[in-house]
Design an enzyme around this catalytic site. Structure first.
Site, PDB file in Angstrom:
ATOM      1  N   MET A  98       0.806  -1.219   0.000  1.00 26.89           N
ATOM      2  CA  MET A  98       0.000   0.000   0.000  1.00 26.89           C
ATOM      3  C   MET A  98       0.843   1.276   0.000  1.00 26.89           C
ATOM      4  SD  MET A  98      -3.302   0.413   0.170  1.00 26.89           S
ATOM      5  CE  MET A  98      -4.172  -0.917   0.977  1.00 26.89           C
ATOM      6  N   LYS A  99       1.734   1.339   0.962  1.00 21.63           N
ATOM      7  CA  LYS A  99       2.531   2.543   1.200  1.00 21.63           C
ATOM      8  C   LYS A  99       3.479   2.863   0.040  1.00 21.63           C
ATOM      9  CE  LYS A  99       4.792   5.632   3.615  1.00 21.63           C
ATOM     10  NZ  LYS A  99       4.200   6.880   4.059  1.00 21.63           N
TER      11      LYS A  99
END
Lengths: 252, 519
Positions: free
Chosen positions: A133-134
């Site tokens: 995600m990040k």
């Protein structure tokens, strides 16, 4: 040496502070004690490499009778830049939003990407940068993309398990990361995955990519992958390639 | 102690109480269970060593026989103790007979529990004394030779070949290193046995074997005499053989062990029941042997963001501290981990790094904190990398860190070359010497950025620990609260090696070592 500022592309050489001076810096260790003899050995080594006027600017004993050298010299060799050919991933790189729009336009479903560090490799920093995600350095990872279902299987995933997961999840693409390349351990491992995919008759169905600091597109192609991604790769590079490769294959 | 960060120590105490409660809940589970690794460890402590002609370690062969006979719940002390009573053989001789197919210890007449216990306890006391002797030997060497100033300079060797490692380790010691860590080959954490003998083939590291420990120990003792400084040896007490490695390290006088309660669960997908039981016994041994453990909080920051997830590092340090205390491991042996991993492009990032490091120092005043270098944002630009490592060294000396894992300018390129290690040692020596008492001379502005940052991280960590206290460590991990990694109670590798203790089960080492002199 050129008398003006025009670079002779047929004969390029390193630039120090004057075009054509050929200046290069070196640092390396020789397995002999620090002294006049080892400095001379270091100079002779550079001469053999085609480096003129080699200078030892620093020599330092490393504690076990070995010596670290810092050196400068001038390259006598040149390279014809006009003849250079490097195989590159031949797809257009899109931004995240563009990839998402492209996927929405071409697919009426989410595409599925499974990834991980295969074989014995325990270093997930690369696959995490691409998939999580990040993401990395402000570039969101594949998990964040609309239109992509991304599954990061993490570290030390056996090739068999990677493929089994790809089949189970009905994956469109497999991406693997190889960080540890000491003694070429990654080569055998990368080959093994491709052979496995081929033996299951899935090579045409799956887009398969590899990434890592020592992975080039050329190497990946040679080993039977669709693409290879080196350092400086972000999620959008991988997503762009996979999306376009799938469309080219007629996937919908 | 006056806090440079103006931390609220009531808040620290609350966080610590939560962590203690979490550890206690888990200890109830741990006390009821044993694992194949714990049982193999007991055999090693009792002197069982060697391999059969198929290279299978004898501790594995014996434990396998007991497990396939359905007797694992009673433990090796019961079965092997009984076999020793029945045959008059030593534990090693029993193991050899089992490995040759000459003895089935599951079908012998059963002696009284008292007789079995007496036989094993006698051997266990002797084994414990051997480890105590190694500990005293270390203390004597430290007295006689002395040691480097803190932060200790910690470097890794990772050639794959123990003899090449020796050369590099000796060079590093001569250049000024205080701790040499021999990185393990990449796949070892997932092996459910410990390889045997000296090894020369590994990838990204060298097999942890008892013989390799011995070879490196002797090399470092030798170079320690030459440089007039005790050189510590570090290895990896993690993976499926966590407590076995602890036993081997205790026997061979290792000084430092990577030994995290949660690392294997999160980053190697080892089953959580297995790891929690294994970590306890491994820490009992490390505690008794005087070994400094290093915990792995730095890993959270390579998978998650170092700025956003800073509080998970503190929360994990507090949990690791409480697990370690329950295993009899004193503060002075707790090398709690953290790392300098914030994105270097961040404005005032260095201020946040200093806040984090100073906070760890103040919350764990007696712990030999292990500070890990930048890795995630190392790029291949070695010149910039050397500067990033310098910033890391500055943060360390300013905040009184204890163990400095030196950053390498070639991080992200290759395992360190001989010259890389020399340059990084030179970097650290220069900064540590040149700024030696800088930390004593400075205070942080009241209500300034550094203070506020530390207070915020502490607050978030205390909140997180309160939440963990309510749901328990296992659910916390199931929900992915550490490093964004989700693991389940029954998932991961090694669950089949966990068993509830039976009514004849006993392990005399727990009492012998926990009642030891380490506290």
């Amino acid at each position: 040496m050129s008398s003006d500022n025009t670079v002779d592309l047929k004969h390029i050489k390193p630039y120090g502070d004057t075009l054509g001076d050929g200046v290069m810096q070196f640092s390396f260790t020789l397995p002999v004690p620090c002294g006049e003899e080892s400095k001379e050995a270091a100079r002779q080594l550079l001469l053999k490499m085609g480096i003129e006027e080699p200078q030892v600017v620093h020599a330092q004993d490393l504690g076990v009778g070995y010596t670290l050298f810092v050196m400068y010299g001038k390259s006598t060799h040149t390279v014809d830049y006009t003849k250079i050919e490097v195989p590159k991933v031949d797809s257009e790189v899109m931004e995240k939003e563009e990839v998402e729009a492209y996927l929405a336009e071409n697919f009426d479903r989410d595409i599925v990407i499974v990834g991980g560090c295969t074989g014995t490799d325990a270093h997930t920093v690369g696959i995490d940068a691409i998939m999580n995600m990040k993401g990395y350095d402000g570039h969101y990872g594949l998990e964040r993309y609309k239109g992509i279902k991304a599954y990061n299987l993490g570290a030390q995933v056996p090739n068999e398990e990677m493929l089994a997961m790809a089949i189970e999840r009905n994956a469109d693409a497999i991406i693997i990361s190889q960080i540890v390349t000491q003694k070429d351990v990654h080569i055998a491992n990368m080959k093994a995955l491709i052979e496995l995919i081929e033996s299951e008759g899935l090579r045409d169905k799956l887009v398969v990519c590899a990434g890592g600091p020592r992975i080039s597109h050329e190497l990946a192609k040679e080993l039977g992958y669709d693409a290879g991604f080196g350092t400086g790769t972000y999620a959008e590079d991988v997503a762009s390639f996979i999306a376009q490769a799938l469309v080219k294959r007629g996937a919908r | 102690m006056t806090s440079k960060l103006n931390l609220d120590f009531d808040r620290v105490e609350a966080a610590r109480r939560s962590a203690h409660a979490v550890a206690l809940q888990t200890q109830t589970f741990i006390d009821k269970h044993t694992t194949v690794a714990v049982e193999r460890t007991i055999l090693r402590l009792l002197g069982v060593d060697g391999v059969d002609r198929f290279e299978r370690p004898l501790p594995n062969i014996v434990v396998d026989q007991i497990r396939s006979g359905g007797g694992l719940a009673e433990g090796v002390c019961f079965w092997v103790g009984n076999a020793m009573c029945a045959t008059g053989k030593s534990a090693q001789e029993v193991a050899e007979a089992v490995s040759q197919g000459a003895l089935d210890i599951m079908h012998l007449p059963v002696a009284s529990q008292e007789k079995i216990s007496k036989t094993i306890t006698k051997e266990a006391i002797a084994a414990t004394e051997r480890i105590r002797a190694r500990r005293l030997e270390r203390e004597a060497l430290l007295d006689r030779l002395g040691e480097g100033k803190k932060p200790y300079l910690y470097v890794i060797v990772a050639t794959g070949n123990i003899y090449e490692d020796v050369l590099q380790a000796k060079a590093a010691a001569k250049q000024g290193a205080d701790i040499i860590a021999v990185i393990r080959t990449t796949a070892q954490s997932l092996l459910d046995y410990v390889p045997f003998g000296p090894t020369t083939e590994g990838f990204g590291g060298t097999y942890a074997t008892q013989e390799n420990f011995k070879i490196m120990r002797s090399a470092l003792d030798e170079v320690g005499e030459e440089v007039g400084r005790y050189i510590r040896l570090c290895n990896y007490c993690s993976g499926l053989c966590m407590p076995e490695i602890a036993a081997m390290g205790a026997i061979e006088r290792l000084d430092v062990m990577l030994n995290d309660a949660l690392y294997g669960i999160l980053f190697r997908d080892i089953n959580m029941q297995r790891t929690l039981v294994d970590q306890f016994f491994s820490r009992v041994i490390n505690g008794f042997a005087g070994i400094i453990i290093n915990t792995g909080e730095d890993n959270y920051l390579t998978t998650s963001d170092a700025i956003e997830e800073a509080h998970t590092v503190l929360a994990s340090q507090l949990i690791n501290e409480q697990f370690a205390l329950l295993a009899g491991l004193p503060e002075k042996q707790m090398g709690l981990g953290h790392a300098f991993e914030m994105n270097p492009e961040t404005e005032d990032g260095f201020l946040m790094e200093v806040a984090q490091a100073q906070m760890a120092r103040e919350i764990f005043p007696d712990a030999p904190l292990k500070y890990m270098p930048p890795t995630k944002y190392m790029t291949g630009n070695i010149f910039r990398g050397h500067v990033q490592d310098a910033m890391f060294n500055v943060a360390s000396i300013m905040t009184g860190q204890s163990i400095q894992l030196l950053g390498m300018l070639t991080e992200a390129i290759h395992t360190p070359l001989l010259q890389d290690r020399a340059l990084s040692i030179e970097n650290a020596k220069y900064i540590f010497n040149n700024m030696r008492h800088f930390g004593d001379e400075i205070e942080f502005k009241s209500g300034g950025r550094i203070q506020k940052r530390a207070q915020q991280v502490l607050d978030d960590a205390a909140d997180l620990l309160l939440e963990i206290e309510q749901i328990g460590i296992m659910s916390t991990i199931e929900q992915g609260k550490f490093a964004g990694v989700t693991r389940t109670m029954t998932g991961g590798k090694g669950l089949e090696g966990v068993v509830e203790k039976g009514k004849h089960y006993f392990n005399p080492f727990l009492e012998l070592m926990l009642g030891g002199e380490s506290r």
